[in-house]
Design an enzyme around this catalytic site. Structure first.
Site, mmCIF file in Angstrom:
data_model
loop_
_atom_site.group_PDB
_atom_site.id
_atom_site.type_symbol
_atom_site.label_atom_id
_atom_site.label_comp_id
_atom_site.label_asym_id
_atom_site.label_seq_id
_atom_site.Cartn_x
_atom_site.Cartn_y
_atom_site.Cartn_z
ATOM 1 N N GLU A 1 -2.919 13.390 1.691
ATOM 2 C CA GLU A 1 -4.311 13.082 2.090
ATOM 3 C C GLU A 1 -5.031 14.269 2.620
ATOM 4 O OE1 GLU A 1 -4.419 8.626 2.790
ATOM 5 O OE2 GLU A 1 -3.571 9.355 4.601
ATOM 6 N N HIS B 1 2.098 8.985 1.407
ATOM 7 C CA HIS B 1 1.093 8.878 0.581
ATOM 8 C C HIS B 1 1.433 9.721 -0.635
ATOM 9 C CE1 HIS B 1 -1.507 6.566 3.368
ATOM 10 N NE2 HIS B 1 -0.971 7.247 4.204
ATOM 11 N N THR C 1 -5.907 6.482 8.095
ATOM 12 C CA THR C 1 -6.649 6.837 6.842
ATOM 13 C C THR C 1 -6.564 5.776 6.003
ATOM 14 O OG1 THR C 1 -4.364 7.380 5.946
ATOM 15 C CG2 THR C 1 -5.681 9.051 7.051
ATOM 16 N N HIS D 1 3.767 10.450 7.087
ATOM 17 C CA HIS D 1 2.993 10.133 8.397
ATOM 18 C C HIS D 1 3.907 9.352 9.336
ATOM 19 C CE1 HIS D 1 -1.295 10.078 6.246
ATOM 20 N NE2 HIS D 1 -0.731 11.486 6.532
ATOM 21 N N HIS E 1 5.526 6.315 6.928
ATOM 22 C CA HIS E 1 5.278 6.069 5.638
ATOM 23 C C HIS E 1 4.780 7.119 4.902
ATOM 24 C CE1 HIS E 1 1.203 5.636 7.699
ATOM 25 N NE2 HIS E 1 0.922 6.301 6.665
ATOM 26 N N HIS F 1 0.935 -1.172 0.118
ATOM 27 C CA HIS F 1 0.180 0.009 0.047
ATOM 28 C C HIS F 1 0.916 1.237 0.137
ATOM 29 C CE1 HIS F 1 -3.284 -2.524 0.951
ATOM 30 N NE2 HIS F 1 -2.939 -3.031 2.141
#
Length: 260
Positions: free
Chosen positions: A106, A96, A198, A119, A94, A64
């Protein structure tokens, strides 16, 4: 791919509610932060982030995102003060990001997106473990850092240099002596609100601390993020991009600011 959830049309954020009803809860994340609506709270303390590079363990592709994990059995790498009470230990960080440089974060600020969002995930040591804390209302504190396009980031490059080893999902390699404090902006002014993970299982357990200031990343470095794959070895290659959840309804929550 065999993931029960992901970011494709068939298993993406719009579908998560079918398996995780809390997706429609009252404190879901991320949100759109509207600075003019945020309430300055002079009682908010400055963040205290103490990170020990020796607690860094490995870097992995979990299918992911990519994640860097830390030993969390001591108070060597912790978050204290800010909007929280007690001590929260760093578990992992990690990112996004999007398919292009104009989207990927996000959280948004007045509707504006950033190319990526970092994050840093911490858990409340009043609980016995991360696993026990993860679904408690005060279990987690996550520091969010926006990335903006600019100069090449030498600290991020240390992560990117490992991508060739973790290109496929479910791959990992040792990654030691990295200080996550090098991924923080010089000013730690922040917005804070009560929210959720999230990603599934979307537990409403997160005190969010979203930093106002950004760190830089070059377009070439962002392109490297997109060389990672959602797919495992042996599966049809599927580029890891647009791995973000859209902003969720605020539902009456108050966003507080540590700054005027």
């Amino acid at each position: 791919m065999s993931h029960s959830w992901g970011y494709e049309a068939t298993n993406g954020p719009s579908k998560w509610g079918a398996s995780f009803p809390i997706a429609n809860g009252d404190r879901q994340s991320p949100i759109d932060i509207v600075p003019g609506n945020a309430s300055h709270d002079p009682g908010l303390k400055p963040l205290k982030l103490k990170y020990d590079p020796s607690t860094c363990l490995e870097i992995l592709n979990n299918g992911h995102s990519f994640q860097v994990t830390f030993a969390d059995d001591t108070d060597s790498s912790t978050l204290t003060d800010g909007p929280i009470s007690g001590t929260y230990r760093l578990k992992q960080f990690h990112f996004h990001w999007g398919a292009t440089d104009d989207r990927g974060s996000e959280h948004t600020v007045q509707g504006a997106k950033f190319p990526a969002e970092l994050h840093l995930v911490h858990w409340n040591t009043k609980y016995a473990s991360f696993g026990e804390a993860v679904n408690k209302p005060d279990g987690l504190a996550v520091v969010g850092v926006f990335l903006k396009i600019g100069n090449e980031n030498a600290h991020l490059q240390k992560l990117i240099d490992k991508f060739s080893v973790i290109t496929n999902a479910k791959t990992q390699t040792t990654f030691v002596d990295f200080n996550p404090a090098t991924l923080l902006p010089g000013c730690l002014d922040y917005w804070t609100y009560l929210g959720s993970l999230t990603t599934p299982p979307l537990y409403e357990s997160v005190t969010w601390i979203v930093l106002k200031h950004q760190i830089t990343v070059s377009s070439a470095q962002m392109a490297k993020f997109r060389t990672l794959l959602f797919s495992s070895n042996g599966e049809a290659p599927c580029c890891m991009e647009n791995n973000y959840r859209p902003p969720q309804p605020l539902k009456g929550r108050v966003v507080r600011a540590s700054f005027k």
